[in-house]
Design an enzyme around this catalytic site. Structure first.
Site, short mmCIF file in Angstrom:
data_model
loop_
_atom_site.label_atom_id
_atom_site.label_comp_id
_atom_site.label_asym_id
_atom_site.label_seq_id
_atom_site.Cartn_x
_atom_site.Cartn_y
_atom_site.Cartn_z
N SER A 30 -4.86 -27.44 29.27
CA SER A 30 -3.97 -26.37 29.71
C SER A 30 -4.63 -25.02 29.57
O SER A 30 -5.68 -24.88 28.95
CB SER A 30 -2.67 -26.39 28.89
OG SER A 30 -2.00 -27.63 29.05
N SER A 69 -2.24 -30.66 33.65
CA SER A 69 -2.65 -29.40 33.04
C SER A 69 -1.49 -28.42 33.07
O SER A 69 -0.87 -28.19 34.11
CB SER A 69 -3.85 -28.81 33.80
OG SER A 69 -4.28 -27.62 33.21
N GLU A 90 -0.41 -24.69 32.95
CA GLU A 90 -0.86 -23.30 33.05
C GLU A 90 0.35 -22.38 33.00
O GLU A 90 1.15 -22.32 33.94
CB GLU A 90 -1.64 -23.07 34.36
CG GLU A 90 -3.07 -23.53 34.29
CD GLU A 90 -3.29 -24.91 34.84
OE1 GLU A 90 -4.40 -25.44 34.71
OE2 GLU A 90 -2.33 -25.48 35.40
#
Length: 384
Positions: free
Chosen positions: A262, A300, A302
Site C-alpha cells: 500500500s 494495494s 492507496e
C-alpha cells in the site's frame, strides 16, 4: 530475544548518518520544481515528524516473539498543540485502513497527530495518540473531547515482520510523539516504514517538498509517504524502466507470498485551502505515484490525506467562521507541486532504504545505486 530500543543518543547518531546519505537528486536523478530548505514535509512551517523503530531478533518466525521489523511514524500538523487544521482524504484503492475519515468527510477539520504503522497495529496507535492528546490537552472535566478521533493509517509488513505479534505498544507511540520535531526527516527503514517493500526493493518512508508562487506570494507544499507497493517490472525512474533493467537483487522469500502492499501519503501545505480544494490536491497524488510505474494493484491500498496549516478564523462566540482561500482557478501550481513532490518522495524512499532480513530469513534488497545510475546513463537520463 533482546529488543533494540532506539535511545536518544542512538537516535541522534542515526539522524546524523541519515543526513550524510545521498538522496535521489544528489545522485543526479532529474526532478522538476523547486524544493524547500530540507526537501521534506517539515519545510511547511509547524509540521513535526517523529518515529519509533523496533528491530529485534533473527531467524525463524516465533509469533509474539519475533523477528520484529516494524514501528510507528507520527506527523503533527500543528506541532504539539491542540489546534485544528483543514483536511481532506482520497481513496484511490481501498485495500487498506485509515481511521477518522468519517469525521474528515463531514467536518473537513483534523485534530492532533496523524499516525502511520503496520496493518495490525492501527488500533494500538489510534488509542495511544488519543491518550497522548488527553494527557496534553485535557480540560479536566467529563465532557472533555481532547482524546479526539485520531487519524491512523497502515501498510502491511508481514514479509519481514512478526506482524501478528503486535509489537507496537502505547509507550512506543508516545516516544515518537514526544520526540517529534521539524527540520531534516529520516527516510528508508525507519518508523512505520521499517519492514516495507517498494517495487520489490526495500521500501519504507520518504519525503520531498516544493515551493511555488501564487499572486506574488510564495507557499510551500510537502509530501510524506510510507511506501509498500508495486511489482519489480513496473518500476520507472525518470522515465527509465529501471525495474526491467535491474534483473538481480530479487527478494529472498522463503515462505512468504508477496501480496501488493500500500501507499499512505500525507500532503501538507501552508497555502489557504478549503477542505473541498484539499480533496482535489489529494487526488493529484495518483499522478505522482503513477510516474513511478504503479497501476494500483487489486490488493494495494492507496489512501491519501491533504491538509493545510492555514486554519479558518472563528469569532469569540464560536458562531461565525471565516475562511481565506485561493480560488480554484489558481490551484494549478499546487496540483503540479503535489505530483512532483510525490514522485520524488517515492524515489527518495528507494534511495535511502537499506537491505533488510526478517522472519524466516526472508530478505529484501535495497535498490543498488550503481546499477540504478548505469540504467539511467543508458537512457541518457542523468542530470548533467
Amino acid at each position: 530475544m533482546k529488543r533494540i530500543h532506539i535511545t536518544t543518543l542512538l537516535l541522534s547518531v542515526l539522524i546524523s548518518n541519515a543526513q550524510t546519505k545521498p538522496r535521489a537528486r544528489e545522485l543526479g536523478i532529474p526532478f522538476e520544481g523547486t524544493t524547500g530548505k530540507n526537501n521534506a514535509i517539515t519545510d511547511v512551517p509547524g509540521i513535526e515528524v517523529g518515529y519509533k523503530t523496533l528491530i529485534e531478533g533473527n531467524g525463524k518466525l516465533d509469533v509474539s516473539k519475533g523477528p520484529v521489523r516494524t514501528g510507528v511514524t507520527v506527523i503533527l500538523p500543528k506541532g504539539k498543540t491542540p489546534k485544528n487544521y483543514p483536511i481532506a482524504w482520497y481513496n484511490l484503492n481501498g485495500d487498506g485502513e485509515m481511521t477518522g475519515v468519517a469525521n474528515i468527510e463531514d467536518y473537513g477539520l483534523g485534530y492532533g497527530p496523524i499516525g502511520i504503522t503496520n496493518t495490525n497495529s492501527v488500533g494500538t496507535v489510534r488509542d495511544a495518540i488519543g491518550q497522548w492528546n488527553y494527557k496534553k490537552f485535557s480540560e479536566g472535566d467529563f465532557t472533555d473531547f481532547s482524546f479526539g478521533l485520531p487519524i491512523v493509517a497502515e501498510t502491511w509488513d508481514g514479509m519481514l515482520n512478526d506482524i501478528n505479534g503486535f509489537h507496537v505498544k502505547t509507550e512506543h507511540v508516545w516516544e515518537a510523539l514526544d520526540n517529534a520535531k521539524d527540520g531534516p526527516v529520516q527516510e528508508g527503514n525507519i518508523g512505520g516504514g521499517t519492514g516495507m517493500a517498494l517495487y520489490l526493493f526495500k521500501g519504507g518512508n520518504g519525503t520531498a517538498s516544493r515551493t511555488f508562487t501564487i499572486d506574488g506570494k510564495q507557499y510551500t507544499l510537502g509530501v510524506f509517504i510510507q511506501a509498500n507497493f508495486g511489482g519489480r517490472s513496473d518500476l520507472m525512474i525518470a522515465g527509465v524502466p529501471v525495474g526491467k533493467e535491474i534483473k538481480e537483487y530479487k527478494p529472498i522469500l522463503n515462505d512468504a507470498k508477496r501480496k501488493d502492499g500500500s501507499a499512505i501519503v500525507i500532503i501538507a501545505t501552508d497555502a489557504p485551502l478549503l477542505p473541498s480544494q484539499l480533496k482535489l490536491v489529494a487526488k493529484r497524488v495518483a499522478h505522482g505515484i503513477a510516474r513511478t510505474g504503479t497501476f494500483s494493484n487489486d490488493s494495494s491500498g492507496e489512501i491519501f490525506l491533504a491538509l493545510s496549516t492555514a486554519e479558518p478564523i472563528t469569532n469569540e462566540k464560536g458562531t461565525m467562521q471565516t475562511w481565506k482561500v485561493i480560488p480554484k482557478e489558481h490551484l494549478n501550481p499546487i496540483f503540479k507541486a503535489t505530483v512532483q513532490a510525490t514522485e520524488e518522495a517515492i524515489i527518495n524512499t528507494l534511495i535511502a532504504a537499506e537491505d533488510m532480513e526478517g522472519i524466516n530469513n526472508n530478505k529484501i534488497f535495497a535498490l543498488p545505486h550503481e546499477a540504478l545510475l548505469n540504467a539511467l546513463k543508458k537512457y541518457n537520463r542523468l542530470k548533467k
